[in-house]
Write an enzyme that holds these catalytic residues in place. Structure first.
Site, PDB file in Angstrom:
ATOM      1  N   GLY A 151       0.790  -1.237   0.000  1.00 25.00           N
ATOM      2  CA  GLY A 151       0.000   0.000   0.000  1.00 25.00           C
ATOM      3  C   GLY A 151       0.820   1.283   0.000  1.00 25.00           C
ATOM      4  N   ASP A 171       0.039   3.770   3.777  1.00 30.71           N
ATOM      5  CA  ASP A 171      -0.938   4.470   2.945  1.00 30.71           C
ATOM      6  C   ASP A 171      -2.067   5.057   3.787  1.00 30.71           C
ATOM      7  OD1 ASP A 171      -1.891   1.936   3.618  1.00 30.71           O
ATOM      8  OD2 ASP A 171      -2.462   1.368   1.572  1.00 30.71           O
ATOM      9  N   ASP A 188      -6.278   3.112   9.540  1.00 36.36           N
ATOM     10  CA  ASP A 188      -7.701   2.772   9.558  1.00 36.36           C
ATOM     11  C   ASP A 188      -8.061   2.310  10.979  1.00 36.36           C
ATOM     12  OD1 ASP A 188     -10.229   2.246   8.392  1.00 36.36           O
ATOM     13  OD2 ASP A 188      -9.695   0.191   7.936  1.00 36.36           O
ATOM     14  N   LYS A 221      -8.340   7.625   8.626  1.00 34.65           N
ATOM     15  CA  LYS A 221      -9.792   7.448   8.789  1.00 34.65           C
ATOM     16  C   LYS A 221     -10.053   7.318  10.274  1.00 34.65           C
ATOM     17  CE  LYS A 221     -11.089   4.382   5.190  1.00 34.65           C
ATOM     18  NZ  LYS A 221     -11.660   3.054   4.864  1.00 34.65           N
ATOM     19  N   PHE A 263     -14.581   3.588   1.808  1.00 29.37           N
ATOM     20  CA  PHE A 263     -13.507   2.750   1.296  1.00 29.37           C
ATOM     21  C   PHE A 263     -12.926   3.404   0.048  1.00 29.37           C
ATOM     22  CE2 PHE A 263     -11.436  -0.757  -0.842  1.00 29.37           C
ATOM     23  CZ  PHE A 263     -10.769  -1.360   0.215  1.00 29.37           C
ATOM     24  N   VAL A 264     -11.627   3.669   0.087  1.00 34.46           N
ATOM     25  CA  VAL A 264     -11.004   4.413  -1.010  1.00 34.46           C
ATOM     26  C   VAL A 264      -9.957   3.574  -1.732  1.00 34.46           C
ATOM     27  CG1 VAL A 264     -11.418   6.712  -0.067  1.00 34.46           C
ATOM     28  CG2 VAL A 264      -9.373   5.456   0.639  1.00 34.46           C
ATOM     29  N   ASP A 287      -5.721  -0.431  -2.682  1.00 34.47           N
ATOM     30  CA  ASP A 287      -6.374  -1.347  -3.618  1.00 34.47           C
ATOM     31  C   ASP A 287      -7.763  -1.771  -3.166  1.00 34.47           C
ATOM     32  OD1 ASP A 287      -5.238  -2.959  -1.403  1.00 34.47           O
ATOM     33  OD2 ASP A 287      -6.042  -4.646  -2.562  1.00 34.47           O
ATOM     34  N   ARG A 289      -4.483   0.225  -7.657  1.00 32.91           N
ATOM     35  CA  ARG A 289      -3.342   0.851  -6.972  1.00 32.91           C
ATOM     36  C   ARG A 289      -2.686   1.913  -7.841  1.00 32.91           C
ATOM     37  NH1 ARG A 289      -2.057  -2.217  -2.310  1.00 32.91           N
ATOM     38  NH2 ARG A 289      -2.288  -4.454  -2.517  1.00 32.91           N
TER      39      ARG A 289
HETATM   40  P1  IMP Z   1      -5.602  -0.940   9.655  1.00 40.19           P
HETATM   41  O1  IMP Z   1      -7.059  -1.295   9.751  1.00 40.19           O
HETATM   42  O2  IMP Z   1      -5.322   0.431  10.215  1.00 40.19           O
HETATM   43  O3  IMP Z   1      -4.754  -2.017  10.248  1.00 40.19           O
HETATM   44  O4  IMP Z   1      -5.250  -0.869   8.102  1.00 40.19           O
HETATM   45  C1  IMP Z   1      -4.941  -2.061   7.414  1.00 40.19           C
HETATM   46  C2  IMP Z   1      -4.790  -1.880   5.957  1.00 40.19           C
HETATM   47  O5  IMP Z   1      -6.096  -1.931   5.402  1.00 40.19           O
HETATM   48  C3  IMP Z   1      -4.209  -0.575   5.424  1.00 40.19           C
HETATM   49  O6  IMP Z   1      -2.807  -0.556   5.425  1.00 40.19           O
HETATM   50  C4  IMP Z   1      -4.734  -0.626   4.007  1.00 40.19           C
HETATM   51  O7  IMP Z   1      -3.904  -1.435   3.199  1.00 40.19           O
HETATM   52  C5  IMP Z   1      -6.080  -1.310   4.183  1.00 40.19           C
HETATM   53  N1  IMP Z   1      -7.165  -0.318   4.128  1.00 40.19           N
HETATM   54  C6  IMP Z   1      -7.806   0.306   5.147  1.00 40.19           C
HETATM   55  N2  IMP Z   1      -8.759   1.151   4.697  1.00 40.19           N
HETATM   56  C7  IMP Z   1      -8.688   1.055   3.339  1.00 40.19           C
HETATM   57  C8  IMP Z   1      -9.410   1.705   2.266  1.00 40.19           C
HETATM   58  O8  IMP Z   1     -10.294   2.553   2.443  1.00 40.19           O
HETATM   59  N3  IMP Z   1      -9.048   1.330   1.012  1.00 40.19           N
HETATM   60  C9  IMP Z   1      -8.059   0.417   0.741  1.00 40.19           C
HETATM   61  N4  IMP Z   1      -7.373  -0.199   1.703  1.00 40.19           N
HETATM   62  C10 IMP Z   1      -7.681   0.120   2.988  1.00 40.19           C
HETATM   63 MG    MG Z   2      -1.818  -1.617   3.273  1.00 33.64          MG
END
Ligand code: IMP
Ligand code: MG
Length: 189
Positions: free
Chosen positions: A51, A107, A110, A138, A159-160, A166, A172
């Site tokens: 990402g 990237d 979340d 986010k 979701f982006v 991706d 991507r």
């Molecule tokens: P986490 O939930 O903060 O652990 O994020 C995990 C991973 O989920 C991120 O590094 C992204 O690769 C993916 N991710 C989270 N939100 C999005 C989104 O809106 N679009 C695409 N990938 C996402």
């Molecule tokens: Mg990622």
């Protein structure tokens, strides 16, 4: 002037959330912050791939401090657009980071699961300091408390895709960040 060839996948977007120009401009600001923070220090950048690949490539070319680059991979099980459970960190760091200042780049922040797990690993390896830089944040989705020191854009709970992010490994390569049209989420029968 010759007309630019349209990028086919842009038609898959419902709307553009962050334009290519806005990303470029914001990366300049983030790079200024990071250059100030690490002035005169030796820096190790760790990108969470795939990402963070495109963001890291653009950010690094604006950094003026001597640095080393390494990558780490994290994978979560996904159901559609939702990551479930704890991520698995594939620790294949090639560089010794003990006693080094580390800037983690991802990237998007979340739920916070990925960055908090990677951050713990970096600390366990004896880094002198760890800071985090994410293109997108986010905040509404956070499950574990986590604040990044450098944030490109705070975005709503959508979701982006694009600029490294991706959906099922696609999109991507879009130069901007956008929200997919809902028909591209629909499961294929
Ligand atoms: P986490 O939930 O903060 O652990 O994020 C995990 C991973 O989920 C991120 O590094 C992204 O690769 C993916 N991710 C989270 N939100 C999005 C989104 O809106 N679009 C695409 N990938 C996402
Ligand atoms: Mg990622």
């Amino acid at each position: 002037m010759a007309k630019k060839t349209p990028i086919p996948e842009l038609k898959h977007l419902d709307h553009v959330l962050v334009s290519e120009t806005a990303i470029k401009r914001r990366i300049g600001v983030l790079a200024d912050q990071i250059n100030r923070t690490y002035r005169g220090k030796d820096l190790t950048v760790i990108a969470i791939v795939n990402g963070a690949l495109i963001f890291t490539a653009d950010l690094l070319r604006q950094l003026r401090t001597p640095l080393r680059l390494d990558c780490i991979r994290a994978s979560s099980y996904h159901t559609g657009t939702q990551a479930t459970g704890k991520p698995v960190i594939v620790d294949n760091l090639k560089l010794d980071i003990s006693g080094h200042h580390v800037l983690l780049v991802d990237d998007i922040l979340d739920t916070g699961n990925t960055l908090s797990a990677v951050r713990e690993l970096i600390i366990a390896k004896g880094a002198a300091s760890v800071r985090t830089c994410v293109l997108l944040d986010k905040k509404a989705r956070r499950l574990v408390p986590f604040e990044a020191e450098h944030v490109g854009f705070e975005i709503p709970n959508e979701f982006v895709v694009g600029y490294g992010l991706d959906f099922n490994e696609r999109y991507r390569n879009l130069p901007c960040i956008g929200v997919l049209k809902s028909k591209y989420y629909a499961p294929k029968l």
